[in-house]
Design a protein around this motif. Structure first.
Motif, short mmCIF file in Angstrom:
data_model
loop_
_atom_site.label_atom_id
_atom_site.label_comp_id
_atom_site.label_asym_id
_atom_site.label_seq_id
_atom_site.Cartn_x
_atom_site.Cartn_y
_atom_site.Cartn_z
N GLU A 265 0.84 -1.20 0.00
CA GLU A 265 0.00 0.00 0.00
C GLU A 265 0.88 1.25 0.00
N SER B 30 -5.94 7.70 2.00
CA SER B 30 -4.56 7.41 1.61
C SER B 30 -4.05 8.44 0.63
N THR C 199 -6.17 -0.48 0.80
CA THR C 199 -7.21 -1.49 0.96
C THR C 199 -8.30 -0.98 1.90
N ASN C 200 -9.46 -1.60 1.79
CA ASN C 200 -10.59 -1.31 2.69
C ASN C 200 -11.02 0.16 2.66
N ASP C 201 -10.85 0.80 1.49
CA ASP C 201 -11.30 2.19 1.32
C ASP C 201 -10.73 3.15 2.36
N LYS C 202 -9.51 2.86 2.81
CA LYS C 202 -8.86 3.74 3.78
C LYS C 202 -8.44 5.05 3.11
N SER D 180 -1.87 8.78 -2.80
CA SER D 180 -1.69 7.89 -3.94
C SER D 180 -0.21 7.51 -4.06
#
Length: 307
Positions: free
Chosen positions: A212, A251, A246-249, A253
């Motif tokens: 990520e 962040s 992941t998991n729509d956290k 780019s």
């Protein structure tokens, strides 16, 4: 810098698994490609071993590495796959044995740790390229990825331009230096060890998979604090496959992370190279002299084998 001898038709390639257990079905399929290249195959004694997430014990994986370098009938060594485990044997490798018996050593991903250790301990140029079970034996294996193996048979200057993929300039410049590096997480794991990657005056190549943006941020931050980014004379940003949160956290780019650490360096930085966990996979001889130019958007690498 030691260049290994080039391969000839009829030579023997040794296959080892220094990290995780390779997919045996894919490994078997990959052997037909080696036959197309005109080489014979010698499997490591412990290639089929499984020890949890390791391809056999540390002693077994180390024994296969030593046996292939020691065997005069083997002219090249290709890794079956990566995963995890190469660094566990680095401190036990007989580097004098390798220096006395230099030969082609090919792999990537977790094998990055061995590339760095072997080159810095012996001066041997090694090859960052697709592995047998991980890549060659899969249904999709790009024509360019196959073509890159030809650099083992004849000394050839490699040229990467936008004819292969679009390239983006993050920092301007044109520099010459040895190309080093590979998988970013393995480069990070070398810090503080006897095998810490030396980037002084070198072109640093980085790539990774399934990390990520915050993880890539953490790794680049550590390299930055260790002076590895600032000491490099150029940076080649390869493929960062699945570098998404992941998991729509919430962040940053990947692009924002790369710009933050690499955009203000006073040396050429280009990204977009199809080098890493991708197809096609442009293979490079690590330790060979290279030229990186933002003006022409090109990477040129000198041959990795003897003429």
């Amino acid at each position: 810098m030691i260049l290994p001898k080039k391969l000839k038709r009829g030579d023997t390639v040794g296959v080892i698994a220094p990290a995780s257990p390779p997919n045996q079905q894919n490994l078997e399929k990959s052997l037909s490609f080696l036959k197309e290249l005109g080489v014979n195959v010698k499997m490591g004694k412990y290639v089929n071993e499984v020890n949890g997430y390791l391809a056999g014990s540390d002693e077994e994986r180390l024994a296969d590495l030593h046996a292939m370098f020691k065997d005069p009938s083997v002219q090249a060594i290709i890794c079956a796959g990566g995963g995890y485990g190469s660094a566990r044997i680095a401190h036990s490798i007989d580097y004098d044995l390798i220096k006395r018996n230099p030969k082609i050593f090919w792999g990537y991903s977790d094998i990055t740790f061995l590339h760095t250790a072997i080159r810095q301990q012996t001066g041997l140029v090694t090859f960052h390229g697709p592995m047998l079970a991980s890549d060659v034996g899969k249904e999709e294996f790009h024509a360019l990825s196959k073509k890159m193996f030809l650099q083992l048979f004849e000394p050839m200057e490699l040229h990467y331009s936008e004819d292969i993929s679009p390239l983006e300039v993050l920092a301007e410049g044109e520099r010459v230096g040895e190309i080093v590096g590979g998988n970013l997480s393995l480069i990070q794991s070398s810090l503080g060890t006897p095998f810490e990657l030396d980037t002084e005056g070198k072109i640093l190549f980085i790539e990774d998979i399934d990390e990520e943006p915050y993880r890539i941020d953490s790794m680049l931050n550590q390299l930055c604090m260790a002076g590895k980014l600032q000491n490099a004379c150029g940076i080649v940003v390869g493929d960062f496959k699945n570098a998404v949160p992941t998991n729509d956290k919430l962040s940053l780019s990947l692009e924002e992370v790369l710009e933050s650490y690499l955009g203000n360096l006073e040396t050429p930085v280009l990204k977009g190279f199809k080098m890493g966990h991708c197809e096609p996979h442009f293979s490079v001889p690590l330790g060979a002299k290279a030229k990186l130019s933002s003006k022409t958007k090109t990477l040129t690498i000198m041959p990795g084998v003897q003429s």
